[in-house]
Each structure stands twice: as structure tokens, then as C-alpha cells.
Design an enzyme around this catalytic site. Sequence first.
Site, short mmCIF file in Angstrom:
data_model
loop_
_atom_site.label_atom_id
_atom_site.label_comp_id
_atom_site.label_asym_id
_atom_site.label_seq_id
_atom_site.Cartn_x
_atom_site.Cartn_y
_atom_site.Cartn_z
N ASP A 156 0.83 -1.20 0.00
CA ASP A 156 0.00 0.00 0.00
C ASP A 156 0.86 1.25 0.00
O ASP A 156 2.03 1.23 0.41
CB ASP A 156 -0.90 0.05 1.24
CG ASP A 156 -2.02 -0.96 1.20
OD1 ASP A 156 -2.96 -0.76 0.40
OD2 ASP A 156 -1.96 -1.95 1.95
N MET A 230 -10.12 -2.74 6.23
CA MET A 230 -9.33 -1.65 5.66
C MET A 230 -10.23 -0.53 5.12
O MET A 230 -11.12 -0.76 4.30
CB MET A 230 -8.44 -2.18 4.54
CG MET A 230 -7.59 -1.10 3.90
SD MET A 230 -6.55 -1.75 2.57
CE MET A 230 -5.82 -0.24 1.96
N GLU A 271 -13.53 -11.78 13.64
CA GLU A 271 -12.55 -12.34 12.72
C GLU A 271 -12.94 -13.78 12.38
O GLU A 271 -13.26 -14.58 13.26
CB GLU A 271 -11.16 -12.34 13.36
CG GLU A 271 -10.61 -10.94 13.60
CD GLU A 271 -10.40 -10.18 12.30
OE1 GLU A 271 -10.06 -10.82 11.29
OE2 GLU A 271 -10.58 -8.95 12.29
N TYR A 291 -14.76 0.77 0.94
CA TYR A 291 -13.69 1.71 1.24
C TYR A 291 -14.26 3.12 1.39
O TYR A 291 -15.14 3.53 0.63
CB TYR A 291 -12.64 1.70 0.13
CG TYR A 291 -11.96 0.37 -0.06
CD1 TYR A 291 -11.28 -0.26 0.98
CD2 TYR A 291 -11.98 -0.27 -1.30
CE1 TYR A 291 -10.65 -1.48 0.79
CE2 TYR A 291 -11.34 -1.49 -1.50
CZ TYR A 291 -10.69 -2.09 -0.45
OH TYR A 291 -10.06 -3.29 -0.63
N MET A 305 -7.52 -7.18 -2.07
CA MET A 305 -7.65 -8.62 -1.98
C MET A 305 -9.11 -9.06 -2.00
O MET A 305 -9.47 -10.07 -2.62
CB MET A 305 -6.95 -9.14 -0.73
CG MET A 305 -5.43 -9.12 -0.81
SD MET A 305 -4.79 -10.18 -2.13
CE MET A 305 -5.34 -11.78 -1.56
N LYS A 306 -9.96 -8.32 -1.32
CA LYS A 306 -11.36 -8.74 -1.29
C LYS A 306 -11.99 -8.66 -2.68
O LYS A 306 -12.73 -9.55 -3.08
CB LYS A 306 -12.16 -7.92 -0.27
CG LYS A 306 -12.21 -6.44 -0.49
CD LYS A 306 -13.14 -5.75 0.53
CE LYS A 306 -12.62 -5.79 1.94
NZ LYS A 306 -11.44 -4.93 2.15
N GLN A 309 -10.77 -11.62 -4.66
CA GLN A 309 -11.45 -12.84 -4.24
C GLN A 309 -12.87 -12.90 -4.79
O GLN A 309 -13.31 -13.95 -5.27
CB GLN A 309 -11.45 -12.93 -2.72
CG GLN A 309 -10.08 -13.19 -2.13
CD GLN A 309 -9.99 -12.85 -0.65
OE1 GLN A 309 -10.99 -12.52 -0.02
NE2 GLN A 309 -8.79 -12.93 -0.10
#
Length: 372
Positions: A156, A230, A271, A291, A305-306, A309
Amino acid sequence: MPDRSAFPTTTVRESFLVISGHDFRSKRKANVHFIAGELAKRAPTRFFSIGFSALSLITADPRASLWARANRIERHDNVDCYLWRSLLHPINLRQSWLGLPERAGFGLYRQFLPKVLRQWIREASVVGLESGLPLIAFDLVKRLNPRAKVVYLCSDSLDTIGCSAYLKNALERASTKFDVIRIPSPLLAPEFPPGSRLRVISQGMNAMPARNQRTSPFTSGTNVISIGSMLFDRSFFEIAAPAFPELTFHIIGGGKNASGLSGPNIRLYGEVPFEETLAFIEYADVGVAPYGGTKVSPYLVDTSMKLLQYEAYGLPALCPIAVAGDRHGRFGYLPGDAMSIQRAVQAALSLGRFSSRPPLSWSEVTDRILSS
């Protein structure tokens, strides 16, 4: 698609050290976990986790569950792990007039990096530093082991993850001294000065298990999922959930910004292990990358990443327009704008599942880093 045959598998036996703000044993997985896992298949690998103290409990650090396992070496999935828990750790004080105490805090913390890290640095042939606080170890690596290959595993922009001026200055000084800087998006290149050894290597993903191999976590209805914390923007759900009472919104690992979100069609989860999140992705109808804030950077179009995926499973995705890009299956909205959010949700529901091309595997990503 790139020619993958141009990047041969590394065969030389080495020893690897990864210094990260994550812990390899955490349930939540970032790209550095997968890279470290692949390194361990090639040679002895160690994972040192930095920036953990009593302050981490206040900020809902995902490593909090490992508190009692800190300050000792523990082997996990063929990786030697060490989570350094200090009394306090330096943070971004966010005020320019606090620059002097901020610099003092980072400098003092760097002086007390533990003996085990110093030993691991001396014994490593390749050292990977992740974005953020691990940068304070760069000078120590160069001093203790000048022959080691030093790789910056950039995930990042430092602005995006809220790093201090101290760390930004540390990166500016070190940029041209890294043996290689891996960036997962070409949009991150302007972060580095001329002369930096940049290598654009996309995010990876291991082969997704075939669908219909696990039980659905949903009992019924139409389900929307969000994974991770995030830049989490709670306003998306405060707008979308009342506007679509027929949908159920599942928020997995949303962190402190998701705390207190409630409604008849909102479900909060803590989590969840990565493998379990795959069932949510497999059976959901829409995914969200909510975001928000002023630090939503366009490079997330390549690095989220999400979103990768979701795409791998052909799941329609909602995200801010800034990170939607021209990717098929992504529907952009303006954060905080009710009309654009409603239009994006309706469009995603109308699309349904779609076919997508597979990304690089993490094995291929790791080989490209090592061969750079």
C-alpha cells in the site's frame, strides 16, 4: 495474460526473513501471509511481527488474540514466528507540531529491536520488509547483514495506511537502496524516486476450491457480504441496509469502524478464518468493498484482496467508483451518496454470477519476487 514460463521456479536453497505489521498466525490473511507461506516451501522461513503493544488493544489490532503467545518463537505451518510485544510502540501523532516527539518515539523503538530479530537478520539471505513500520529495520538489516538481498514488499501507499512522516522519510531514504521493490500495481510507481528498482507483480490467489464443496452459511434470502476492515466505511451500510430491507448484509471482520452497526438486516461477525470466508464468497449474491474516507486510492483497483477474491468466484462487487476501474463485475458508487449506492446495488443484483479469468497463483508471485 503474461507469459508465465518466463519466470522459472527458484531452486537455490536460501533462508528467508519477513518483517511485517501482521502476524503469520492471524486468522485474517493479507498478501504477506501467502508470500511467506510460499517462501516456506522453498527454504527455512521466519516471520517477525512488529508494532504490537498495549496500544494495539485500543486499536482493535487483529493480533490481540495472540497476546499471550508474544515474545517467544513459535512454529506455525513450517514458519518460525515471533510477535514482539513491547510496552508501547510508536504511532502517527498526526499533528505537525508533534513531529519532534514522534521522531523520538520511532527512534527509541528502533534502538530496542529485540535480540531475536538481530539474530534472524544475520542468518537470512533474503529479508522482506512490508509497508509501514517494518521500514525502521532497514538500516539495521544493511548494517548487520550487508550481503542479504533486501526486498520491499509494498502492499500500500504509506499515505493510504496512515503512516507517519517519519516512516515516509525512512522510505524515501531507503528506496534506491532496496535490491528490489515489489509493487502490485503500476499506479504505485509514483510513490518512489527515480533509481528505485521497481518490479510490478500483481496480487496472487491460490486456486479457489470448486464450488458446492462446502455448506452455505446463509439460511435463506439474498445476501450481501463485506470482508475485512481496511478503510471501512460504515455509511455504506447505514444507507444501503434501510434502502434494501429484503437483503441481508453480512459484515465479517469489519473492525472498530463497524462496531455498533445494527439493523434488522445487518449481521456482524468477528474475525473469521480465511477458509471459512470462502463459504460466504461462494454462496453470497453480492460482495462489497466499502472503502471510505479521504485515502481511497485508485491503485486499489489492482491490489484489493477482497475484490480479487470476489472476482475469482464471479461474485458481483460494489466499491467506490475510484477503485472500480473498468473491471467487469464491479459496480462503482460515490461514498455517502444514497442514489449512486442504490443504483450500484441494483446493477450488481441484476448481473448475477459471471465467469472470470484466474489470477496469478501465490507461487508464481513469489517466484517473480525472488527472481527479480
